[in-house]
Design a protein around this motif. Structure first.
Motif, PDB file in Angstrom:
ATOM      1  N   THR A 217      47.101  82.695  70.499  1.00  0.00           N
ATOM      2  CA  THR A 217      47.208  83.879  69.641  1.00  0.00           C
ATOM      3  C   THR A 217      48.484  83.820  68.811  1.00  0.00           C
ATOM      4  N   PHE A 218      48.346  83.958  67.488  1.00  0.00           N
ATOM      5  CA  PHE A 218      49.509  84.048  66.606  1.00  0.00           C
ATOM      6  C   PHE A 218      50.055  85.475  66.647  1.00  0.00           C
ATOM      7  N   TYR A 219      51.390  85.576  66.656  1.00  0.00           N
ATOM      8  CA  TYR A 219      52.036  86.860  66.909  1.00  0.00           C
ATOM      9  C   TYR A 219      53.317  86.917  66.085  1.00  0.00           C
ATOM     10  N   GLY A 220      53.541  88.034  65.413  1.00  0.00           N
ATOM     11  CA  GLY A 220      54.759  88.153  64.628  1.00  0.00           C
ATOM     12  C   GLY A 220      54.704  89.323  63.675  1.00  0.00           C
ATOM     13  N   PRO A 221      55.709  89.434  62.791  1.00  0.00           N
ATOM     14  CA  PRO A 221      55.753  90.549  61.837  1.00  0.00           C
ATOM     15  C   PRO A 221      54.721  90.392  60.734  1.00  0.00           C
ATOM     16  N   VAL A 222      54.283  91.524  60.196  1.00  0.00           N
ATOM     17  CA  VAL A 222      53.287  91.555  59.129  1.00  0.00           C
ATOM     18  C   VAL A 222      53.994  91.590  57.777  1.00  0.00           C
TER      19      VAL A 222
ATOM     20  N   GLU B 287      58.473  96.183  61.274  1.00  0.00           N
ATOM     21  CA  GLU B 287      59.517  96.139  62.300  1.00  0.00           C
ATOM     22  C   GLU B 287      58.989  95.596  63.613  1.00  0.00           C
ATOM     23  N   GLU B 288      57.726  95.872  63.914  1.00  0.00           N
ATOM     24  CA  GLU B 288      57.137  95.438  65.161  1.00  0.00           C
ATOM     25  C   GLU B 288      56.227  94.228  64.931  1.00  0.00           C
ATOM     26  N   SER B 289      56.215  93.338  65.919  1.00  0.00           N
ATOM     27  CA  SER B 289      55.316  92.194  65.851  1.00  0.00           C
ATOM     28  C   SER B 289      53.901  92.609  66.221  1.00  0.00           C
TER      29      SER B 289
ATOM     30  N   ASN C 226      56.201  85.155  59.093  1.00  0.00           N
ATOM     31  CA  ASN C 226      55.443  86.403  59.050  1.00  0.00           C
ATOM     32  C   ASN C 226      53.974  86.078  58.808  1.00  0.00           C
ATOM     33  N   SER C 227      53.162  87.116  58.685  1.00  0.00           N
ATOM     34  CA  SER C 227      51.710  86.949  58.588  1.00  0.00           C
ATOM     35  C   SER C 227      51.272  86.202  57.336  1.00  0.00           C
TER      36      SER C 227
END
Length: 975
Positions: A792-797, A811-813, A888-889
């Motif tokens: 799963t890819f995870y991080g800020p948008v 601010e949230e991943s 980021n996304s």
């Protein structure tokens, strides 16, 4: 070298033709061979009795044979038909009709430790024969079946010749242990550990090499892929990730046959990445009032660093035999240039397969292979003293600089200088083989003893010359590393087959012992005044010489049993159990037991369907089983010590410290799998295939947890996690048109897989997939978390840009995508018209993403506008006005694709009137002809290595070796 080799092959063919023509003959006969429906039969063996001389029937079933006057009888043999002997007498023309041997015609598939009639198979497995293999430039056996089998996903680690391939059968079953299937070659379970010893890291690492690349694909006769636990449980502790059984070509009874196959191909880069051209670079910097370093060049560095790469491949095989002896010998030469300059792979090898009947009920056999492989390693990865490899320097180098540009700046490296100056080669020798003796002890009971060995020796020598500007005179660095691997097998099996009226039993019992070992040593030296021979003379170094070495081994002892029982050929049950004892696990869990049971109902044999004009065959299957994985490395359950100069308490000499925490409870990762399937055939083979539904749950996942303190180490390996896979697989084959001169057949395989992490012990989440590039230290792109898929890819948008051109992110991943495809597809069409044949093969994957770390690294344009800049960036980064951005996304891209993987057109010449030549086929082929995808990188099928916290990431593209497009032509000649 190529011209000499081609002349040698041509000369060999002429000599063979001349030798065949030296046999004086006294009379001629001719005839035609027909099957039970009076249709001509090609490829039938016609032998003069008492000799090894003879011929085979052509495409029209016809044959012509010259024979001495003393000849009285010819023997006619063909698999699936009864042998015939024909008295010649005074006749010169014959019409011979063959009689079907129904038992021989039953399709046989290879299962663990034996063979089985396909109708009696109760587990989920797929078989593919040589005539259905992928065509084109194929450097290793796994490429023969890429996209051909439902539920088997193959992802190349890069486009480099000989690069590793990540193979997943029904999804991954582990987070930290290996997810690769077990390979069994001619009954020998091999250890497919990568043999390349690597380097000290100062050369910018290349991707790991594929151990199977040492095996000649032309020697392979078939693949049988065991997928569910009821099929793989016979391999117990190594069956959780599926089993791929490879059977090599064997000799057959009949006259000696000589087969020569050769092809030559040209490869080019399939796609270029969209960095700025020289005109775009000047326009972009002028608009900003910037003053880059401009040496009046107009360099396309991707053109400068790639080439038209030539591949040539030659195979020569000789096979034949009589009732007592069958043999096949082959030699192979492959030379594959990489599309990146100064990269490639060269292999020469040979194989010998022999079976010899010692008595009516005793057979001796041997399968032996030897190969030498040389890899020219391109330093294209990222990291080490080069501060980046060939790929990222190729992309970031300004097009305003010429290809001979030089600089002493550590961050400004000419990629062409790097590629052509660094010497980095891996030489690998591999000997793999087994010998067996098989005897019928009593009626129905056969015993077999099999002894095998797999020995690999790999040496890697690498040198970073001091003559390179940014290294500096006298600062060259050399690396020499050796790896020696051995795998020894001893097994004994008993196989009992007996029919009791309508009841048939096939039972197997056996014992196996297998030992695996590795010895490694390496040395690194720096400070060479002379570059020419540095890696071969480490004593010439003025600087430090660092050495390291280790030795390790493991053992696996097993007892196994299987019973296959059928009643009236309608109801079939198979039960399997294997007990494995492994030295890798803790004192409390050395042994594991792996059972399975499965059943099948052949509905087509029931009275209500037996005479159906629609349903030709229909079989329901169900199975359950438990398999394991022991691929965790050696000694992880034991307290181990490590010695090093850095461990000295007084700063003099060396010291010793603990480097592993003992865990006597360490045990197997265990996978329980449930499978339901149906095999079908309609309209006498016009439409046939299978459907399978499966669910598999892996428990006791191995993760590193914090060790209770005080302790000599911080972490220890523990069984704590749980992972689930479930999905469906489809296989559909159709005969669309079948006319006298024209046929068209289609094959489709598709699979859906859903993956979920259920439990990771004491962890809330595990971050993995380190983000590469300047300023990205401490960033991770993936998360392992209960309720989410593995990968799963995870991080800020990404939310746009501010007024200064800097990226605005949440601010949230958040969850950004997944690396594992939801769907995979293979679509194959074969057309035959007269002597012409055309094969068109597509493959695809859908519903997944790739992290384009390469795009991230070159999407910040601040350096582009700096005084005297020498950096290039992505064109879209300039178009969008991006000044600065981080992970980021925006860089998680849709990786779905549909690829025309191969198209091959061939023509087979009619050899009816040509003596001593069975067939000649010429063909032309194209590979990777086009890809439909939204992915902006080189290729969506990628899995570059990246760092992580104990769990290896997947689906990351970071400065990877580009994929190639290949056009080739070849010829196959049979004598």
């Amino acid at each position: 070298m190529r011209k000499r080799l081609q002349f040698f092959c041509f000369f060999t063919v002429l000599v063979l033709l001349n030798l065949f023509d030296t046999y004086a003959q006294d009379r001629n006969i001719s005839g035609v061979i027909l099957d039970e429906t009076n249709q001509p039969m090609p490829g039938v063996n016609i032998i003069i009795k008492g000799t090894s001389s003879g011929t085979t029937s052509n495409f029209d079933g016809k044959f012509a044979l010259s024979l001495p006057a003393s000849a009285e009888v010819i023997q006619i043999t063909y698999i699936g038909y009864f042998d015939k002997e024909i008295t010649i007498g005074n006749k010169s023309a014959f019409e011979i009709k063959m009689d079907v041997d129904a038992e021989q015609l039953e399709e046989v598939v290879v299962v663990g430790y034996g063979q089985m009639d396909k109708k009696d198979v109760t587990g989920a497995m797929s078989s593919i024969k040589s005539e259905d293999f992928n065509q084109g430039v194929v450097a290793s056996p796994d490429q023969l079946i890429q996209g051909k089998i439902a539920g088997v996903q193959m992802t190349p680690s890069s486009g480099e010749p000989g690069a590793g391939v990540n193979i997943r059968v029904r999804g991954g079953t582990s987070l930290t242990a290996s997810n690769e299937p077990l390979y069994v070659i001619d009954g020998f379970p091999i250890d497919n550990t990568a043999s390349d010893p690597g380097t000290a890291g100062v050369y910018s690492a290349s991707a790991s090499k594929n151990p199977l690349a040492s095996i000649n694909p032309n020697d392979i006769a078939s693949f049988d892929v065991l997928k569910d636990a009821s099929a793989t449980a016979i391999y117990g502790a190594r069956g959780a990730n599926g089993v791929i059984i490879i059977t090599t070509k064997k000799g057959k009874e009949g006259i000696a046959k000589v087969d020569y196959d050769a092809y030559v191909g040209v490869s080019t880069i399939a796609k270029k990445v969209g960095v700025l051209s020289a005109s775009e670079y000047r326009a972009a910097t002028a608009a900003e009032g910037a003053n880059p370093l401009d040496l009046d060049a107009n360099t396309d560095w991707q053109d400068a660093m790639t080439r038209e790469a030539i591949t040539q491949n030659h195979n020569l095989g000789v096979s034949g035999g009589n009732k007592n002896t069958q043999y096949r010998f082959s030699v192979n030469y492959l030379n594959q240039e990489g599309i990146m300059v100064n990269s490639g792979m060269e292999r020469i090898g040979g194989r010998m397969n022999i079976t010899q009947k010692l008595a009516d009920k005793v057979t001796l056999g041997a399968n032996m292979m030897g190969s030498f492989t040389k890899n020219n390693n391109l330093p294209y990865g990222v990291g080490g003293a080069l501060d980046g490899g060939v790929i990222n320097n190729m992309l970031r180098m300004s097009p305003l600089l010429p290809t001979d540009f030089s600089s002493s700046n550590q961050l400004e490296k000419n990629p062409y200088t790097m590629a052509t100056s660094v010497r980095d080669f891996t030489n690998t020798q591999r000997v793999l083989g087994n010998v067996f003796i098989e005897a019928q002890l009593i009626e129905g009971l056969t015993g077999k003893i099999n002894l095998g060995g797999d020995i690999t020796s790999a040496k890697r020598t690498a040198y970073l010359p001091g003559s390179i500007e940014w290294v500096g005179k006298g600062n060259g660095s050399a690396d020499v590393r050796n790896n020696f691997l051995h795998n020894v097998l001893l097994e004994g099996t008993l196989n009992y087959t007996k029919s009791f009226g309508d009841f048939k039993l096939n039972a197997l019992a056996g014992y196996t012992f297998q030992e695996f070992g590795r010895e490694y040593n390496g040395a690194n030296a720096t400070g060479f005044d002379i570059d020419e021979t540095a890696e071969h003379n480490l004593n010439a170094a003025n600087g430090a010489v660092l050495v390291d070495s280790y030795k390790e081994s493991s053992k696996l002892i097993s007892w196994l049993g299987r019973a296959n029982m059928s009643f009236k050929d309608k109801y079939v049950v198979t039960a399997t159990v294997r007990a494995d004892g492994s030295s890798r696990f803790g004192a409390n869990n050395k042994w594991g037991v792996f059972p399975s049971v499965s059943a099948a109902w052949r509905i087509a044999e029931e009275d209500f369907l037996k005479n159906s004009d629609v349903v030709s065959d229909l079989k329901l299957r169900a199975g359950w089983g438990v398999t394991g994985s022991q691929e965790i490395g050696n000694y992880r359950s034991l307290p181990t010590l490590s010695g090093d100069k850095g461990y000295s308490a007084v700063g003099i000499g060396s010291g010793v410290t603990y480097n592993n925490y003992a865990n006597p409870d360490l045990q197997w990762e265990e996978t329980r799998q449930l499978n339901f399937g149906v095999d079908y055939e309609f309209f006498n083979g016009i439409l046939y295939g299978s459907v399978d539904f499966y669910q598999k749950n892996t428990s006791n996942l191995l993760l590193e947890l914090q060790a209770p303190q005080p302790a000599p180490v911080d972490v220890y390996l523990q069984n704590v996690g749980e992972l689930n896979n479930q999905g469906v697989e489809f296989a559909l084959n159709t005969v669309n048109i079948s006319k006298d001169k024209f046929t068209w057949t289609t094959g489709i395989v598709a699979a859906y897989n859903e993956n979920e992490v259920k439990n990771i012990g004491d962890y809330d989440e595990i971050l993995t997939g380190a983000v590469g590039g300047r300023g990205q230290v401490g960033q991770f792109s993936q998360v392992i978390k209960p309720g989410l898929p593995y990968g799963t890819f995870y991080g800020p948008v990404y939310q746009g840009l501010d007024e200064s051109g800097n990226a605005i992110v949440s601010e949230e991943s958040e969850v950004l995508g997944q690396a594992v495809p939801s769907w995979t597809l293979g679509f194959n069409n074969t057309f035959n018209y007269g002597n012409w044949d055309l094969n068109v093969f597509f493959n695809g994957a859908f519903g997944h993403q790739v992290f384009n770390n390469t795009a991230l690294e070159f999407s910040s344009t601040n350096d582009l506008y700096g005084e005297g800049s020498t950096y290039n960036v992505m064109k879209n980064a300039v178009d969008e006005g991006i000044r600065q951005t981080g992970y980021n996304s925006k860089f998680i891209e849709d990786a779905s694709f549909f690829r025309l993987s191969n198209m091959t057109l061939g023509y087979t010449f009619n050899m009816n009137k040509v003596k001593h030549i069975r067939n000649i086929r010429v063909y032309a082929s194209g590979q990777n002809l086009f890809v439909i995808t939204d992915y902006s990188g080189y290729d969506p099928e990628v899995n570059a290595p990246a760092g992580g916290n104990q769990v290896p990431p997947i689906g990351i593209d970071y400065n990877n070796y580009p994929a190639a497009r290949t056009f080739m032509g070849g010829v196959s000649i049979g004598f």
